[in-house]
Design a protein around this motif. Structure first.
Motif, PDB file in Angstrom:
ATOM      1  N   ASN A 354      67.662 -39.851 -61.731  1.00 28.08           N
ATOM      2  CA  ASN A 354      67.434 -41.229 -62.269  1.00 28.08           C
ATOM      3  C   ASN A 354      67.993 -40.932 -63.738  1.00 28.08           C
ATOM      4  N   GLU A 358      70.691 -43.111 -65.767  1.00 26.86           N
ATOM      5  CA  GLU A 358      70.446 -43.574 -67.123  1.00 26.86           C
ATOM      6  C   GLU A 358      71.599 -43.322 -67.972  1.00 26.86           C
ATOM      7  N   GLU A 518      67.230 -47.697 -57.118  1.00 22.63           N
ATOM      8  CA  GLU A 518      67.233 -47.238 -58.509  1.00 22.63           C
ATOM      9  C   GLU A 518      68.511 -47.653 -58.783  1.00 22.63           C
ATOM     10  N   LYS A 521      68.664 -51.236 -59.541  1.00 19.94           N
ATOM     11  CA  LYS A 521      67.463 -51.724 -60.567  1.00 19.94           C
ATOM     12  C   LYS A 521      68.228 -51.484 -61.898  1.00 19.94           C
ATOM     13  N   GLN A 522      68.674 -50.313 -62.274  1.00 20.73           N
ATOM     14  CA  GLN A 522      69.259 -49.978 -63.424  1.00 20.73           C
ATOM     15  C   GLN A 522      70.764 -51.048 -63.599  1.00 20.73           C
ATOM     16  N   GLU A 525      69.374 -54.341 -64.703  1.00 22.86           N
ATOM     17  CA  GLU A 525      68.779 -54.231 -65.960  1.00 22.86           C
ATOM     18  C   GLU A 525      69.970 -54.364 -67.098  1.00 22.86           C
ATOM     19  N   LYS A 526      71.013 -53.514 -66.614  1.00 30.68           N
ATOM     20  CA  LYS A 526      72.195 -53.434 -67.645  1.00 30.68           C
ATOM     21  C   LYS A 526      72.842 -54.726 -67.639  1.00 30.68           C
TER      22      LYS A 526
END
Length: 613
Positions: A354, A358, A518, A521-522, A525-526
């Motif tokens: 994770n 990121e 995940e 999700k990331q 969000e981005k």
């Protein structure tokens, strides 16, 4: 940097080339950069203002002789005085209109690069803002020759410049007039806007020539600001030694005006942004400088879209490599092999993964079709499998060594025939049970603990049966019952082994599902943050174009219709961004990535009703 260096050299052959030393300096700056470039006629005091922004008295060459000093574009990187963990990049450009050069193509190239690289563009001039001063800004009208927003033909090319261009600041030096219009005291900004008023009707050739530079300034630069400066000193010797004399030798008004100018730059000049690139760091600015300079020098056209695509390929590849290297190093540093359980390994791996994800998300951009995200997922999965295999191997070796240690006396007894006596089978089972109990009490065996023990116990079943049949202390019925129990126990061990494999397989699949969740999700969000920034940019451009439209309407100009059409297009873009389906293509592309990397995961996510829409 203690002193400026040349960023883009103007060679004797008239070619513009990036300076490797400056590129290397920028490439070591990971912070966001605020880029301020200054342009204007030579010998107008541009360098003095840039030195003030750097917080120094000396640095950029002031050149108070009759020859132009600055050649090409010079750069000075200093810590931003007001934005923590930001770098202020100052670009001092070669003076326009150098009579010794007499090369207008060179001037427009320098001007274009200043526009492309900066987040704030300062135009420095002397005297007043009059027709002559505006005529010298002919380069603005020629920007369309060297700068393209998109690679394909675009009718709205000029209208889109304001979304990409820096804020525009006009610094009028040696200003001696009063800020009064029609008997009313006005601000510096009012003075600039009044100078940019258009003549109507626009159809006459004279009025069209008059309006052209004004229209371009209004259309291309979304935000405009004006500063006027008094003559620094009436003493000619002081003017020739500005980099040596203290501020006390300069006129107080000039000192105050210079401070006001610097404060505005520090407060209002934003981090350099390029549509498609989240934040421009020093590293990215270096690539932009190289790419734009090469494009303008070789093809005479710099296409922003092409540059972003080219830069994204380089950056995304590097983002994948950096993220994977981070995952590997973090795993080696944080995981003690073997881990006690598979869950423990997967949890530790997921944490490292994770964090690596990121890093990839923060550094990657414009990842068309999720090509590089797919590479990241595949490489992490491969590395995770390698680590998992290492974990299993270490565990197997550890457990085998433990079994060997605990069963040493037992194996010796077997080899010496100790159990091949009357009642030996019972003793054999008791000793084997003791080994099992001792083995289970030990810790640190790892994920293969059960498998190694069961493998060892199963390996002793043939000996168990042989001893059972040869032990005369047992009746035939007892032997028959014991043999049935042994066969049943062996089947149970085989079943347990299969269940263990199935359970671990389910654990790994569940981990893959969590990994994909995940990743989405990331990514979401981005994309949401990028959408927020796009909406903010559109709203700001709409506000600025509304202001321009109102100005044109007040002057009875037909240009108001053009601005109205542009605003409608921007409003439509904003509506599209507000609709829930804005990321359907993103989701569709991501599911294709999952289908290629982990086909079984898609059906599980669908069963979990993992829908973004």
């Amino acid at each position: 940097m203690k002193a400026p260096v040349c960023l883009i050299e103007n060679t004797p052959e008239g070619k513009l080339e990036p300076n490797p030393e400056a590129i290397d300096i920028l490439s070591k700056i990971n912070q966001p950069v605020v880029v301020v470039a200054i342009v204007g006629l030579y010998r107008t005091g541009k360098s003095y203002l840039m030195n003030k922004l750097a917080g120094e008295q000396k640095g950029f060459n002031l050149g108070y002789n009759v020859q132009a000093e600055t050649k090409g574009i010079w750069m000075w990187c200093v810590p931003h005085p007001k934005k923590v963990n930001h770098t202020l990049v100052l670009l001092d450009t070669e003076g326009l209109g150098d009579v010794e050069k007499g090369d207008t193509k060179n001037d427009i190239r320098i001007f274009s690069l200043a526009v492309l690289l900066s987040s704030a563009l300062v135009y420095n001039s002397k005297g007043t803002i009059d027709q002559d001063a505006l005529n010298r800004l002919k380069f603005v009208g020629e920007l369309t020759e060297l700068i393209k927003v998109k690679s394909k033909d675009n009718d709205d090319e000029e209208a889109e410049f304001s979304e990409h261009f820096p804020i525009f600041i006009w610094a009028v030096r040696d200003f001696t007039l009063g800020l009064v219009i029609d008997g009313n005291v006005v601000t510096e900004d009012d003075y600039l806007e009044n100078a940019l008023k258009l003549k109507t009707p626009e159809k006459t050739l004279k009025n069209m020539e008059f309006n052209k530079p004004r229209q371009c300034l209004r259309m291309y630069f979304r935000s405009r600001k004006c500063f006027v400066f008094d003559l620094p000193s009436a003493d000619k010797e002081v003017l020739q030694k500005m980099e040596e004399v203290p501020e006390s030798d300069l006129k107080p008004d000039f000192v105050a005006q210079s401070k006001k100018f610097c404060d505005y730059i520090f407060d209002k000049a934003e981090v350099k942004r390029v549509i498609g690139i989240p934040v421009v760091t020093g590293i990215r600015l270096a690539k932009l400088a190289e790419t734009y300079t090469e494009a303008i020098s070789t093809t005479n056209v710099a296409c922003m879209e092409d540059v972003v695509v080219s830069l994204s390929e380089i950056e995304n590849k590097a983002a994948v490599q950096e993220a994977i290297l981070y995952y590997e190093n973090k795993m080696m540093a944080n995981v003690v092999f073997p881990t006690e359980t598979l869950d423990q390994f997967l949890n530790l791996s997921r944490q490292c993964e994770n964090e690596a994800l990121e890093i990839f998300m923060n550094k990657s951009f414009k990842d068309k079709d999720h090509k590089f995200q797919r590479q990241f997922i595949e490489l992490v999965q491969q590395k995770k499998e390698d680590f998992c295999e290492m974990n299993e191997t270490k565990s197997w070796e550890c457990c085998e060594n433990l079994i060997e240690k605990l069963s040493a006396e037992f194996e010796k007894a077997l080899s010496e025939g100790t159990y091949s006596v009357l009642g030996g089978h019972k003793k054999f089972k008791q000793d084997l049970k003791a080994i099992k109990e001792q083995y289970n009490m030990e810790t640190g065996k790892g994920v293969q603990a059960e498998a190694v023990l069961k493998h060892y116990l199963m390996s002793k079943k043939p000996i168990d049966i042989t001893l059972l049949k040869s032990d005369e202390a047992l009746t035939e019925i007892e032997k028959e019952n014991e043999e049935k129990k042994a066969i049943q126990k062996n089947k149970e061990l085989e079943s347990q082994m299969l269940k263990l494999e199935q359970y671990q397989s389910k654990q790994k699949m569940a981990d893959q599902v969590t990994t994909m969740e995940e990743n989405w999700k990331q990514l979401e969000e981005k994309m949401s943050e990028e959408r927020r920034l796009m909406k903010h940019q559109i709203e700001r451009v709409i506000e600025e174009k509304n202001r321009e439209m109102n100005t044109y309407q007040n002057q009875g100009s037909l240009q108001a219709n053009m601005y109205h059409a542009q605003i409608e297009d921007l409003q439509n873009k904003k509506v599209e961004l507000n609709e829930p389906a804005w990321y359907k293509p993103i989701w569709n592309g991501f599911t294709q990535v999952m289908g290629a990397v982990a086909p079984a995961v898609i059906s599980i996510l669908l069963q979990k009703k993992f829908f973004p829409l």
